[in-house]
Design a protein around this motif. Structure first.
Motif, PDB file in Angstrom:
ATOM      1  N   VAL A 278      32.854  54.312  35.797  1.00 16.03           N
ATOM      2  CA  VAL A 278      34.115  53.680  35.417  1.00 16.03           C
ATOM      3  C   VAL A 278      34.522  52.760  36.557  1.00 16.03           C
ATOM      4  CG1 VAL A 278      36.555  54.038  34.900  1.00 16.03           C
ATOM      5  CG2 VAL A 278      34.851  55.627  33.997  1.00 16.03           C
ATOM      6  N   LEU A 279      34.851  51.517  36.243  1.00 16.44           N
ATOM      7  CA  LEU A 279      35.288  50.546  37.240  1.00 16.44           C
ATOM      8  C   LEU A 279      36.787  50.313  37.086  1.00 16.44           C
ATOM      9  CD1 LEU A 279      34.743  48.393  39.436  1.00 16.44           C
ATOM     10  CD2 LEU A 279      34.202  46.786  37.585  1.00 16.44           C
ATOM     11  N   ILE A 280      37.551  50.545  38.148  1.00 25.35           N
ATOM     12  CA  ILE A 280      38.998  50.365  38.124  1.00 25.35           C
ATOM     13  C   ILE A 280      39.390  49.369  39.198  1.00 25.35           C
ATOM     14  CG2 ILE A 280      41.249  51.492  38.353  1.00 25.35           C
ATOM     15  CD1 ILE A 280      39.938  54.115  37.531  1.00 25.35           C
ATOM     16  N   GLY A 281      40.157  48.344  38.817  1.00 22.62           N
ATOM     17  CA  GLY A 281      40.569  47.340  39.792  1.00 22.62           C
ATOM     18  C   GLY A 281      41.887  46.703  39.427  1.00 22.62           C
ATOM     19  N   VAL A 282      42.338  45.797  40.288  1.00 19.92           N
ATOM     20  CA  VAL A 282      43.579  45.067  40.042  1.00 19.92           C
ATOM     21  C   VAL A 282      43.255  43.604  39.759  1.00 19.92           C
ATOM     22  CG1 VAL A 282      45.086  46.573  41.369  1.00 19.92           C
ATOM     23  CG2 VAL A 282      43.858  44.745  42.541  1.00 19.92           C
ATOM     24  N   GLY A 283      44.060  42.983  38.903  1.00 18.64           N
ATOM     25  CA  GLY A 283      43.801  41.609  38.525  1.00 18.64           C
ATOM     26  C   GLY A 283      42.665  41.519  37.524  1.00 18.64           C
ATOM     27  N   ARG A 284      42.218  40.308  37.287  1.00 16.10           N
ATOM     28  CA  ARG A 284      41.152  40.070  36.314  1.00 16.10           C
ATOM     29  C   ARG A 284      39.795  40.091  36.971  1.00 16.10           C
ATOM     30  NH1 ARG A 284      42.087  35.070  32.342  1.00 16.10           N
ATOM     31  NH2 ARG A 284      39.931  35.645  31.988  1.00 16.10           N
ATOM     32  N   PHE A 285      38.855  40.804  36.366  1.00 15.71           N
ATOM     33  CA  PHE A 285      37.467  40.716  36.796  1.00 15.71           C
ATOM     34  C   PHE A 285      36.875  39.441  36.211  1.00 15.71           C
ATOM     35  CE2 PHE A 285      37.979  45.370  37.184  1.00 15.71           C
ATOM     36  CZ  PHE A 285      37.546  45.515  38.486  1.00 15.71           C
TER      37      PHE A 285
ATOM     38  N   TYR B  25      28.004  48.246  45.057  1.00 16.33           N
ATOM     39  CA  TYR B  25      28.092  49.550  44.397  1.00 16.33           C
ATOM     40  C   TYR B  25      27.434  49.498  43.016  1.00 16.33           C
ATOM     41  CZ  TYR B  25      31.378  51.211  47.959  1.00 16.33           C
ATOM     42  OH  TYR B  25      31.959  51.591  49.141  1.00 16.33           O
ATOM     43  N   ASN B  26      27.684  48.421  42.295  1.00 12.85           N
ATOM     44  CA  ASN B  26      27.096  48.266  40.964  1.00 12.85           C
ATOM     45  C   ASN B  26      25.567  48.262  41.042  1.00 12.85           C
ATOM     46  OD1 ASN B  26      27.361  47.265  37.965  1.00 12.85           O
ATOM     47  ND2 ASN B  26      25.980  45.807  38.957  1.00 12.85           N
TER      48      ASN B  26
ATOM     49  N   VAL C 137      36.788  49.090  48.643  1.00 13.90           N
ATOM     50  CA  VAL C 137      36.288  49.801  47.462  1.00 13.90           C
ATOM     51  C   VAL C 137      35.895  51.226  47.831  1.00 13.90           C
ATOM     52  CG1 VAL C 137      34.612  49.767  45.569  1.00 13.90           C
ATOM     53  CG2 VAL C 137      35.443  47.607  46.543  1.00 13.90           C
ATOM     54  N   ARG C 138      36.189  52.162  46.902  1.00 13.87           N
ATOM     55  CA  ARG C 138      35.838  53.564  47.086  1.00 13.87           C
ATOM     56  C   ARG C 138      34.977  54.022  45.915  1.00 13.87           C
ATOM     57  NH1 ARG C 138      39.934  57.064  46.779  1.00 13.87           N
ATOM     58  NH2 ARG C 138      39.494  58.305  48.645  1.00 13.87           N
ATOM     59  N   HIS C 139      33.957  54.810  46.219  1.00  9.72           N
ATOM     60  CA  HIS C 139      33.072  55.367  45.192  1.00  9.72           C
ATOM     61  C   HIS C 139      33.312  56.859  45.125  1.00  9.72           C
ATOM     62  CE1 HIS C 139      28.667  56.256  43.773  1.00  9.72           C
ATOM     63  NE2 HIS C 139      29.561  56.554  42.859  1.00  9.72           N
TER      64      HIS C 139
ATOM     65  N   GLN D  77      27.355  41.422  38.288  1.00 10.11           N
ATOM     66  CA  GLN D  77      27.851  42.210  39.420  1.00 10.11           C
ATOM     67  C   GLN D  77      28.622  43.449  38.990  1.00 10.11           C
ATOM     68  OE1 GLN D  77      29.716  38.587  41.258  1.00 10.11           O
ATOM     69  NE2 GLN D  77      28.788  39.397  43.119  1.00 10.11           N
ATOM     70  N   ILE D  78      28.950  43.575  37.701  1.00  9.91           N
ATOM     71  CA  ILE D  78      29.647  44.763  37.214  1.00  9.91           C
ATOM     72  C   ILE D  78      29.011  45.301  35.934  1.00  9.91           C
ATOM     73  CG2 ILE D  78      31.851  44.103  38.251  1.00  9.91           C
ATOM     74  CD1 ILE D  78      32.779  43.222  35.453  1.00  9.91           C
TER      75      ILE D  78
END
Length: 215
Positions: free
Chosen positions: A101-108, A89-90, A188-190, A123-124
């Motif tokens: 805006v990138l939203i996720g769980v845990g540490r990138f 996606y990136n 992942v959803r865009h 990658q981000i």
């Protein structure tokens, strides 16, 4: 302004002098307009995210895309697959010059794939704002202590840490899950909106909000 990592020996043996050693030293590019930002009256129902642990300062009002890792489908055992999906996606958005805006769980960027999404910075790198939210069973240790910190600050990227169990902000996962997707993969959803989301960050007090777009 610099990022400094150091080590000290405050209890040397045999009466030797105490030691202070530089490990790393990097110059930082920090906005000079850091100050208190008035958020005005905002109801919690109008927010995608709020946090009391934020890096960045000012208002961003030209982002219409959100890439979100689905919290309910995230599998720690598959975190490397999640990283691959995020990277795709990136790359697509970067090639089009579209911030998101990138939203996720845990540490990138976690070196331990069980603790987050083990992406490399490239990658981000197209994200304008990054949100790291805690897992259900333990808190997120922010990436501010990692090498990501240098990239976040030097590129003036907004960074939100959210740990709702400790009253450190919230993400409206239910609202995100209810939105129509532009693209979707296993984890992942865009999302793309007609009007921009508005991000406000108070760099002095470390507070930030991401407002839902006008529908």
């Amino acid at each position: 302004p610099i990022e400094l990592e150091f080590a000290v020996n405050l209890s040397p043996s045999d009466g030797a002098l105490k030691e202070f050693g530089f490990l790393q030293l990097r110059r930082l590019s920090i906005s000079k307009d850091v100050g208190v930002l008035d958020f005005g009256r905002v109801d919690s129902s109008e927010l995608i995210c709020s946090s009391e642990s934020v890096l960045g300062n000012g208002v961003i009002d030209d982002v219409r895309d959100i890439v979100v890792i689905d919290k309910d489908r995230f599998d720690r055992g598959k975190s490397r697959d999640v990283a691959t999906e995020v990277s795709r996606y990136n790359a697509d958005l970067v090639s089009q010059g579209i911030p998101y805006v990138l939203i996720g769980v845990g540490r990138f960027g976690s070196s331990d794939p069980v603790l987050g999404v083990p992406v490399a910075w490239a990658q981000i790198a197209g994200a304008r704002v990054i949100v790291e939210a805690g897992f259900k069973d333990f808190r997120v240790v922010p990436s501010q202590g990692s090498h990501f910190f240098q990239n976040i600050t030097s590129r003036q990227i907004g960074y939100f840490t959210v740990n709702p169990d400790s009253n450190e902000g919230v993400v409206d996962w239910k609202w995100l899950a209810s939105q129509s997707v532009l693209k979707e993969s296993s984890y992942v959803r865009h999302l793309r909106f007609k009007k921009p989301v508005v991000i406000k960050m108070d760099g002095k007090n470390g507070r930030g909000i991401i407002c839902k777009p006008e529908m």
